[in-house]
Write a protein that holds these residues in place. Structure first.
Motif, PDB file in Angstrom:
ATOM      1  N   GLU A  11       0.849  -1.189   0.000  1.00 22.97           N
ATOM      2  CA  GLU A  11       0.000   0.000   0.000  1.00 22.97           C
ATOM      3  C   GLU A  11       0.885   1.239   0.000  1.00 22.97           C
ATOM      4  OE1 GLU A  11      -2.416  -0.327   3.456  1.00 22.97           O
ATOM      5  OE2 GLU A  11      -3.373  -2.209   2.818  1.00 22.97           O
ATOM      6  N   VAL A  12       0.512   2.234  -0.751  1.00 21.22           N
ATOM      7  CA  VAL A  12       1.313   3.451  -0.864  1.00 21.22           C
ATOM      8  C   VAL A  12       1.600   4.056   0.512  1.00 21.22           C
ATOM      9  CG1 VAL A  12       1.232   5.866  -1.581  1.00 21.22           C
ATOM     10  CG2 VAL A  12       0.701   4.122  -3.217  1.00 21.22           C
ATOM     11  N   ASN A  18       3.724  -2.954   4.937  1.00 21.37           N
ATOM     12  CA  ASN A  18       4.171  -3.676   3.739  1.00 21.37           C
ATOM     13  C   ASN A  18       5.286  -4.654   4.079  1.00 21.37           C
ATOM     14  OD1 ASN A  18       2.329  -2.195   2.238  1.00 21.37           O
ATOM     15  ND2 ASN A  18       3.818  -0.643   1.645  1.00 21.37           N
ATOM     16  N   GLY A  47       5.418   1.262  -1.944  1.00 20.86           N
ATOM     17  CA  GLY A  47       4.291   1.362  -2.863  1.00 20.86           C
ATOM     18  C   GLY A  47       4.730   2.139  -4.084  1.00 20.86           C
ATOM     19  N   TYR A  48       3.916   2.118  -5.116  1.00 22.05           N
ATOM     20  CA  TYR A  48       4.367   2.670  -6.398  1.00 22.05           C
ATOM     21  C   TYR A  48       3.692   3.975  -6.828  1.00 22.05           C
ATOM     22  CZ  TYR A  48       5.356   3.146 -11.358  1.00 22.05           C
ATOM     23  OH  TYR A  48       5.745   3.643 -12.562  1.00 22.05           O
ATOM     24  N   ASN A  49       2.412   4.100  -6.613  1.00 23.31           N
ATOM     25  CA  ASN A  49       1.630   5.132  -7.296  1.00 23.31           C
ATOM     26  C   ASN A  49       1.704   6.510  -6.629  1.00 23.31           C
ATOM     27  OD1 ASN A  49       0.010   5.993  -9.384  1.00 23.31           O
ATOM     28  ND2 ASN A  49      -1.897   5.318  -8.444  1.00 23.31           N
ATOM     29  N   GLU A 256      -3.894   0.373  -6.076  1.00 22.81           N
ATOM     30  CA  GLU A 256      -3.493   1.602  -5.405  1.00 22.81           C
ATOM     31  C   GLU A 256      -4.222   2.761  -6.063  1.00 22.81           C
ATOM     32  OE1 GLU A 256       1.150   0.985  -3.970  1.00 22.81           O
ATOM     33  OE2 GLU A 256       0.715   1.914  -5.894  1.00 22.81           O
ATOM     34  N   LYS A 257      -4.980   3.500  -5.281  1.00 23.84           N
ATOM     35  CA  LYS A 257      -5.662   4.686  -5.804  1.00 23.84           C
ATOM     36  C   LYS A 257      -6.444   4.368  -7.072  1.00 23.84           C
ATOM     37  CE  LYS A 257      -1.970   7.668  -4.025  1.00 23.84           C
ATOM     38  NZ  LYS A 257      -0.934   8.670  -4.376  1.00 23.84           N
ATOM     39  N   TYR A 261      -2.938  -3.646 -10.577  1.00 24.08           N
ATOM     40  CA  TYR A 261      -1.666  -4.265 -10.955  1.00 24.08           C
ATOM     41  C   TYR A 261      -1.895  -5.706 -11.381  1.00 24.08           C
ATOM     42  CZ  TYR A 261       0.328  -0.072  -8.989  1.00 24.08           C
ATOM     43  OH  TYR A 261       0.637   1.250  -8.750  1.00 24.08           O
TER      44      TYR A 261
END
Length: 305
Positions: A11-12, A18, A47-49, A256-257, A261
């Protein structure tokens, strides 16, 4: 050789949760005592976004010395294996503290003895990366195919006792900025010219599925995504080499948001023009996928001609 992909849904900005999530998956997996390499997704714990430098700034980690690297060192020592993990890097000025710092989307690879082997910086940035990260230093020479050149993009070379390896991060396997010719195959061409038998990609790869579709049959892979990955290694397929090339694709899953994915972490073998699949995780499955590369692959994706 035995390799593993730790696929989960970070999770961002929820770094500690995580980490706990990743630890739980490992603890609930029968990890072989002779595991050689554990690979985690791109930006695994942050997280990525993220949509700006200011948003990701609290989660940036100093080069090979942040929470992700420390976790990877502990895990490498515990399982006596190599560990590769993605993290958001910020450089530390070497002399003057007022010198500008640079941010990269990076992976760090740790040896079974807990030493840092290589810090790789993503060369081909996705739109989301461009809001906060700089291209890897060699990315402006992305048209080069000479693996021996220090200016060549990506990483192709010796990586500890793993031997010769080509490393990349997600968008690296796509055409540069989606503007280069599709058939340039920059990443696959470098892997081919460098004759590395092992290719490893850490990923946060999106999919076109809706949230509802993502949750239907979660243990089944996103076939369209896996097929796309195979296509991006076409030069290796067409070369019809006698020596096998193994491709490790370690993706994340979840949402995410509102962004979905693809999961579907995959380990492939390319040999004599044929593409075989050892195993694939489900599109929404949190698991550690363990594959023995000496065993026979389960499926043939594309036959050699």
């Amino acid at each position: 050789m035995k390799v593993a992909c730790l696929q989960f849904a970070p999770e961002v900005g929820n770094v500690q949760e995580n980490i706990r999530r990743a630890d739980n998956i490992l603890q609930n997996t029968r990890i072989p005592t002779d595991l050689d390499w554990l690979v985690l997704p791109e930006l695994a714990f942050s997280g990525y976004n993220f949509h700006s430098l200011e948003e990701i700034r609290p989660y940036l980690e100093p080069t090979t010395s942040g929470v992700s690297t420390q976790w990877a060192i502990q895990v490498a020592l515990h399982y006596t294996c190599h560990v590769t993990i993605g993290y958001p890097e910020i450089t530390t000025p070497s002399t003057n503290p007022s010198d500008p710092q640079t941010q990269y989307n990076s992976t760090v690879t740790i040896s079974p003895q807990g030493t840092i082997l290589h810090n790789y910086r993503k060369s081909f940035l996705y739109y989301t990366d461009e809001t906060w990260a700089s291209e890897g230093p060699a990315s402006n020479s992305h048209k080069l195919s000479n693996a021996e050149s220090s200016d060549a993009p990506f990483f192709a070379g010796e990586l500890g006792s793993l031997g010769k390896v080509t490393l990349g991060i997600c968008m690296d396997i796509n055409p540069y900025r989606f503007t280069s010719p599709w058939a340039a195959y920059e990443f696959a061409s470098l892997a081919l010219s460098s004759s590395t038998p092992l290719i490893c990609i850490s990923m946060a790869w999106l999919c076109h599925l809706t949230p509802t579709e993502l949750m239907e049959n979660p243990t089944q892979p996103d076939v369209a995504t896996v097929a796309y990955w195979v296509e991006r290694f076409q030069p290796l397929v067409e070369a019809k080499g006698d020596k096998p090339v193994y491709v490790i694709l370690a993706n994340r899953c979840g949402m995410e948001k509102g962004v979905c994915y693809a999961g579907s972490s995959t380990v492939l073998r390319i040999e004599k023009g044929a593409v075989s699949l050892f195993e694939t995780a489900g599109k929404s499955e949190e698991k550690c996928l363990v594959v023995d590369l000496t065993e026979r692959p389960k499926f043939q994706v594309r036959s050699g001609r």
